[in-house]
Design an enzyme around this catalytic site. Structure first.
Site, mmCIF file in Angstrom:
data_model
loop_
_atom_site.group_PDB
_atom_site.id
_atom_site.type_symbol
_atom_site.label_atom_id
_atom_site.label_comp_id
_atom_site.label_asym_id
_atom_site.label_seq_id
_atom_site.Cartn_x
_atom_site.Cartn_y
_atom_site.Cartn_z
ATOM 1 N N SER A 1 -5.409 14.436 -14.189
ATOM 2 C CA SER A 1 -6.751 14.226 -14.747
ATOM 3 C C SER A 1 -7.268 15.564 -15.253
ATOM 4 O O SER A 1 -6.898 16.623 -14.714
ATOM 5 C CB SER A 1 -7.687 13.720 -13.650
ATOM 6 O OG SER A 1 -9.038 13.820 -14.055
ATOM 7 N N TYR B 1 -11.581 15.026 -5.234
ATOM 8 C CA TYR B 1 -10.872 14.330 -6.321
ATOM 9 C C TYR B 1 -10.263 15.350 -7.286
ATOM 10 O O TYR B 1 -9.077 15.299 -7.609
ATOM 11 C CB TYR B 1 -11.811 13.373 -7.075
ATOM 12 C CG TYR B 1 -11.120 12.749 -8.273
ATOM 13 C CD1 TYR B 1 -10.055 11.880 -8.094
ATOM 14 C CD2 TYR B 1 -11.504 13.076 -9.579
ATOM 15 C CE1 TYR B 1 -9.384 11.332 -9.190
ATOM 16 C CE2 TYR B 1 -10.838 12.539 -10.677
ATOM 17 C CZ TYR B 1 -9.776 11.669 -10.462
ATOM 18 O OH TYR B 1 -9.103 11.150 -11.547
ATOM 19 N N ASP C 1 0.884 -1.163 0.000
ATOM 20 C CA ASP C 1 0.000 0.000 0.000
ATOM 21 C C ASP C 1 0.929 1.222 0.000
ATOM 22 O O ASP C 1 1.692 1.417 0.958
ATOM 23 C CB ASP C 1 -0.846 -0.075 1.282
ATOM 24 C CG ASP C 1 -1.725 1.135 1.473
ATOM 25 O OD1 ASP C 1 -1.499 2.168 0.796
ATOM 26 O OD2 ASP C 1 -2.635 1.058 2.320
ATOM 27 N N GLU D 1 -10.523 0.263 -13.865
ATOM 28 C CA GLU D 1 -11.362 0.087 -12.670
ATOM 29 C C GLU D 1 -11.749 1.429 -12.054
ATOM 30 O O GLU D 1 -12.322 1.476 -10.974
ATOM 31 C CB GLU D 1 -10.590 -0.761 -11.649
ATOM 32 C CG GLU D 1 -10.333 -2.172 -12.149
ATOM 33 C CD GLU D 1 -9.493 -3.009 -11.200
ATOM 34 O OE1 GLU D 1 -9.047 -2.471 -10.160
ATOM 35 O OE2 GLU D 1 -9.279 -4.185 -11.499
HETATM 36 C C1 8X3 Z 1 -10.901 10.837 -14.669
HETATM 37 C C2 8X3 Z 1 -11.497 11.861 -15.525
HETATM 38 O O1 8X3 Z 1 -13.667 12.989 -16.205
HETATM 39 O O2 8X3 Z 1 -13.804 10.775 -15.198
HETATM 40 O O3 8X3 Z 1 -9.858 11.341 -13.941
HETATM 41 O O4 8X3 Z 1 -13.198 12.694 -13.823
HETATM 42 S S1 8X3 Z 1 -13.113 12.085 -15.159
#
Ligand code: 8X3
Length: 257
Positions: free
Chosen positions: A139, A152, A59, A189
């Site tokens: 992201s 997130y 982890d 996933e």
């Molecule tokens: C993933 C991109 O658009 O699904 O990090 O948040 S999104």
């Protein structure tokens, strides 16, 4: 490829696995990290005809274990010149005032703290040898907010900003840093983890559109790693054709005091 040894975190599935596959094809020796030993063993047996593989099942939020394991890798793996910080997750899609604190804490621990820890551990060796490349998987959520992304999205903004700050610190060395920021990625996933195993909800996310696949992202990682030594790709943002940033949101029904 100028690089010889790479660490890939989050290597057991999705983008991490695809990156491991594409680096193995370049004969880069691989240290693969993830929590699930069975998946790592399978990946090792799939790739060991291409390159040398060392697996570490742990982890990555357990810092002491991470540093102990990386300090005792076999000699042929000891000069690490690539770190792919791919381990990361989204948990939940609730609005902030209904979100679970534990989910927020886990996302910060994995997406920000563990990523920084691995960087802190491996960057000095890269600078000392004056060769290396850290690729952080961010992201589009780090740039474009959407409802329920809250922490997130903020963790991915951290990834983006940490990367560009490293760039400033590394001026005068040959060490490179890049953040790769994909939008929706299927065949991974990501949504299953976000919705805590609810397969129907996870499937709904990609219904009726063609998301990126992990190989689209690993192709980009390979491309940034194989640029000429004087070229640094700072950021790369990638979306599927079917995705775009949304309008600034508004409410017609909200009650204002
Ligand atoms: C993933 C991109 O658009 O699904 O990090 O948040 S999104």
């Amino acid at each position: 490829m100028n690089y010889k040894v790479a660490v890939v975190t989050g290597a057991s599935s999705g983008i991490g696995r695809a990156i491991a596959e594409s680096l193995a094809k370049q004969n880069v020796r691989l240290i693969l990290m993830a929590r699930r030993l069975d998946k790592l063993e399978q990946l090792k047996s799939d790739l060991q005809s291409l390159t040398e593989i060392h697996i570490i099942a742990c982890d990555i939020t357990r810092h002491q274990e991470v540093s102990d394991e990386l300090n005792k890798v076999p000699d042929t793996f000891s000069k690490i010149d690539v770190l792919i910080n791919c381990a990361g997750l989204a948990l939940g899609l609730d609005v902030a005032h209904k979100a679970d604190w534990k989910d927020w804490e886990t996302m910060v621990n994995v997406n920000c703290t563990a990523l920084s820890y691995l960087t802190h551990l491996l960057l000095p060796g890269m600078v000392e040898r004056n060769i290396g490349h850290i690729v952080n998987i961010g992201s589009t959520a780090g740039t474009y907010p959407y409802k329920g992304a809250n922490v997130y999205g903020a963790t991915k903004a951290f990834v983006e900003h940490f990367t560009i700050n490293l760039k400033s610190d590394l001026l005068g060395t040959s060490v490179r840093v890049t953040s790769i920021e994909p939008g929706m990625v299927g065949d991974s996933e990501f949504s299953l983890v976000r919705f805590k195993g609810d397969e129907d909800k996870a499937k709904e996310v990609y219904e009726g559109l063609k998301p990126l696949c992990p190989e689209d992202v690993s192709e980009s990682v390979l491309w940034v790693l194989t640029q000429p030594a004087h070229v640094n790709i700072n950021r790369m943002e990638i979306m599927p054709v079917s995705q775009g940033p949304s309008l600034v949101a508004y409410s017609r029904t909200g009650k204002l005091k």
